[in-house]
Design a protein around this motif. Structure first.
Motif, short mmCIF file in Angstrom:
data_model
loop_
_atom_site.label_atom_id
_atom_site.label_comp_id
_atom_site.label_asym_id
_atom_site.label_seq_id
_atom_site.Cartn_x
_atom_site.Cartn_y
_atom_site.Cartn_z
N MET B 101 52.97 48.16 39.14
CA MET B 101 51.82 47.84 38.30
C MET B 101 50.77 47.10 39.11
SD MET B 101 52.16 46.36 34.51
CE MET B 101 50.75 46.23 33.44
N PHE B 103 46.97 44.96 38.50
CA PHE B 103 46.32 44.26 37.39
C PHE B 103 44.81 44.17 37.60
CE2 PHE B 103 50.68 42.82 37.64
CZ PHE B 103 51.10 42.99 36.35
N ASP B 105 42.57 41.49 37.72
CA ASP B 105 41.89 40.57 38.63
C ASP B 105 42.75 40.30 39.87
OD1 ASP B 105 40.47 38.68 39.90
OD2 ASP B 105 40.45 37.22 38.26
N SER B 108 43.44 36.56 41.03
CA SER B 108 44.43 35.68 40.42
C SER B 108 45.80 36.34 40.31
CB SER B 108 43.96 35.24 39.04
OG SER B 108 43.60 36.35 38.28
N SER B 109 45.89 37.60 40.72
CA SER B 109 47.17 38.29 40.59
C SER B 109 48.07 38.07 41.80
CB SER B 109 46.96 39.78 40.41
OG SER B 109 46.30 40.02 39.20
N LEU B 110 47.49 37.54 42.88
CA LEU B 110 48.33 37.23 44.04
C LEU B 110 48.58 35.73 44.07
CD1 LEU B 110 46.65 39.65 46.54
CD2 LEU B 110 49.08 39.63 46.06
N ASN B 111 49.73 35.38 44.62
CA ASN B 111 50.10 33.96 44.66
C ASN B 111 49.26 33.25 45.72
OD1 ASN B 111 51.40 31.48 45.00
ND2 ASN B 111 53.37 32.35 44.47
N MET B 171 46.93 44.73 46.71
CA MET B 171 47.76 44.91 45.52
C MET B 171 48.27 46.35 45.42
SD MET B 171 48.20 42.22 43.59
CE MET B 171 48.66 42.94 42.01
#
Lengths: 315, 355
Positions: B101, B103, B105, B108-111, B171
């Protein structure tokens, strides 16, 4: 790591230490009491007191005494104890390992117990485990260390006889026995700290769990333990490290008290007798040491942010 | 249920899915009667306004629903095997490895606290049992594939050092690293600049062609959907209201909502006209009555639309293997153009209940 950042922090650190010395020096001399009187007793004649004051150097003007002491301290000469006539550095050196190992052990127990508990509470938010942890930490916060120390002595030392009480063994002699003699006071010291860290960590973990990167981590099929301990913990740790760092001073202060309960030959007992005797050089030396340790720990905490939060590195 | 035995099972088969939200005031259906299929290698688009349940649908497929929501009815099949309704462990084996999956944004989706390298290798090390070195090499080759510059150096960098477009490429590279059969892309370009949007869509097309990955593309942007998808499902207030091929939906939309969405898209041809918009907003969970959920905003609404729920009607297409009864399954049937509307039922499409 940004070197200029570290250097700037270091200068602030030195200034803070200087102000701590300044305040202790003058505040302690303003309060009533007199070292010569404390040594000679109330029977002493004014002539005897004057003579001893001249010998100790406490009859000089305060400013002069201060400059004299600062000059010595800059060269790591903190003078001799007025009471014991021994160098302050030697007196402290003999007792520092006791207090320091006690504080470090308490810190280690705090981190080892509080981190898993904080994470467990956040993972099971609102469930039975969370409520139990919340209730227990509430109690832990309310109990002063000296009281839990007395209870621990009573239960594990006197009744169960698992630990030897009031028999300190140095690390250099026997590490195992040393650990046994320090474990109970360290536990007593760490109980309120554990309570604080658990609550903090639970809150910061919960704040993080809403964030999108957590969903991404879960969408990768990672184990829940990986998601919590690797992805979330590192982000949730920054406020927690601050609290632990700031509380290190409290742990040190607490160990001064707990040493009395467990009759450990540490800095606490030295400080308390020194204050009673108005032993100026010894008190000043001790305060300088404790203040330096606390300030240094805060410095290390600051630097650890850069590791925890990569964005800080750029500033 | 009579399903056609000759057909190969679809990659993903959602049947009569219902997702409920539990609040202090009771339980509300967020999704209701969702039927949708994705064939291997196919790109299916889900389109609709904000709040119509698109994201909830995509999250429910991987068991990533927020704690207050749960699947209460229906089932999701993946390669003919039934996916669990809940249970972290059961989903873990599918997540990332079978279904990946991406996402909305990427920022903010990566740490923020872990390096790109760490985040790009942990999945292959876990699922494919790669060593640290193999995983790094694999990640670098994927970075190259998705068009990221200086792939080796990226491994040591942190998300905040990269732009949004680069992060979305990262991503995508991560999502592809275990060669999943299905990629769920939830608004993958919404947070990006227009020029970057086009690049990311091109990248998704390339992946689809080279790897044969099926894509479930969720977007509120009809332009994006039209550009990418073989088939499209239009969602409104927690239901699929129309499904068909891209051509069918764009050339002969049957549901008034679909028609409204199409008219609301700005095009050069409509430059001098006033752009149409659908009046009103999507009804909130507690405002959804017994009738058609679109009736309050529909220009053609009648008494019947207000009082009773419209049936699902197949208006064209072959679409074998449909369900029986009240029309459940018609929306899922691959190749069928179906619509949930009284209007279409009156015009006498192919009433599904007859089948």
């Amino acid at each position: 790591m940004n070197l200029a950042y570290a250097a700037r922090r270091f200068v602030t650190l030195l200034l803070t230490v200087f102000f701590v010395i300044l305040v202790t020096f003058f505040a302690f001399r303003i309060i009533p009491g007199n070292p010569a009187l404390a040594i000679l007793g109330t029977e002493a004649t004014p002539e005897q007191i004057q003579e001893l004051e001249a010998k100790l150097g406490t009859d000089l003007p305060l400013g002069e005494q201060f400059l004299h002491w600062i000059g010595g301290a800059a060269a790591f000469d903190f003078g001799d104890s007025l009471r014991y006539s021994e160098p302050v550095l030697d007196l402290i050196g003999a007792r520092l390992p006791v207090t320091f190992s006690l504080a470090l052990l308490a810190l280690a127990i705090t981190v080892l117990v509080a981190v898993p508990l904080g994470i467990a509470a956040a993972r099971r938010r609102g469930k039975a485990l969370d409520l139990i942890i919340s209730a227990v930490t509430q109690i832990g916060l309310a109990i002063p260390s000296f009281w839990s120390g007395i209870v621990l002595v009573l239960v594990f030392g006197v009744m169960l006889k698992w630990f030897s009480v009031s028999h300190y063994v140095p690390w250099s002699e026997n590490a195992w026995l040393s650990l046994r003699s320090l474990l109970l006071p360290a536990v007593a010291l760490s109980i309120p700290q554990i309570a604080i860290v658990v609550r903090y960590l639970r809150t910061t973990m919960l704040e993080q769990l809403h964030l999108e990167y957590v969903r991404t981590a879960r969408s990768k099929g990672l184990r829940p333990s990986t998601v919590y301990y690797k992805h979330v913990l590192k982000n949730a740790l920054i406020p927690v490290v601050t609290v632990v760092g700031m509380n290190f001073g409290e742990i040190l202060a607490g160990s001064l008290v707990i040493e009395q309960v467990f009759t450990l030959p540490g800095l606490g007992r030295l400080l308390i007798t020194a204050i009673g005797n108005r032993d100026y050089p010894l008190v000043q030396g001790l305060v300088l040491l404790v203040a330096s340790i606390v300030i240094f720990v805060n410095f290390v905490v600051d630097l650890s942010y850069a590791w925890l939060n990569p964005k800080i590195r750029l500033r | 249920m009579l399903s056609a035995p000759t057909e190969a099972p679809p990659l993903l088969d959602i049947r009569d899915l219902r997702v409920e939200l539990t609040t202090a005031r009771g339980r509300w259906p967020v999704l209701e009667g969702i039927d949708l299929r994705v064939e291997p290698g196919e790109t299916v688009g889900i389109v609709g306004e904000s709040g119509c349940g698109k994201s909830v649908l995509s999250l429910s497929l991987l068991g990533l629903l927020p704690p207050a929501m749960r699947i209460s009815e229906g089932e999701i099949r993946y390669e003919a095997g039934r996916l669990p309704r809940e249970g972290e462990e059961a989903f873990r084996r599918i997540r990332g490895r079978e279904i990946a999956m991406i996402f909305q944004d990427p920022m903010s989706s990566l740490n923020p606290a872990l390096t790109i390298g760490e985040q790009a290798t942990e999945m292959t090390r876990l699922h494919l049992k790669l060593t640290k070195r193999e995983a790094r090499e694999h990640a670098v080759s994927l970075f190259r594939k998705v068009g990221l510059p200086r792939p080796e150096a990226l491994l040591k960098e942190y998300p905040h050092q990269l732009s949004g477009g680069m992060l979305q490429r990262v991503m995508i590279a991560i999502a592809l690293s275990c060669a999943p059969k299905l990629l769920i892309a939830d608004e993958p370009t919404t947070a990006l600049d227009v020029t970057i949007q086009a690049q990311i869509l091109e990248l998704l097309k390339t992946i689809r062609e080279e790897d044969g990955t099926a894509i479930l593309l969720v977007s509120h942007d009809l332009g994006v959907i039209a550009d990418m998808c073989d088939r499209i499902a239009v969602m409104y207030a927690g239901q699929v209201v129309e499904v068909g091929t891209a051509e069918e939906l764009f050339d002969s939309p049957r549901h008034p909502y679909t028609q409204g969405l199409l008219q609301a898209v700005p095009t050069p041809a409509k430059k001098r006209e006033k752009l149409l918009s659908i009046p009103g907003t999507v009804p909130a969970l507690h405002e959804r009555g017994a009738g058609c959920r679109f009736h309050s905003r529909c220009a053609y609404a009648t008494e019947r639309c207000l009082l009773s729920a419209p049936p699902v009607v197949r208006v064209s297409g072959a679409g074998g293997g449909a369900g029986a009864g009240t029309g459940a399954g018609a929306l899922a049937a691959t190749g069928a153009h179906a619509v949930r509307c009284w209007l279409a039922a009156e015009e006498g499409g192919l009433p599904h209940a007859a089948g």
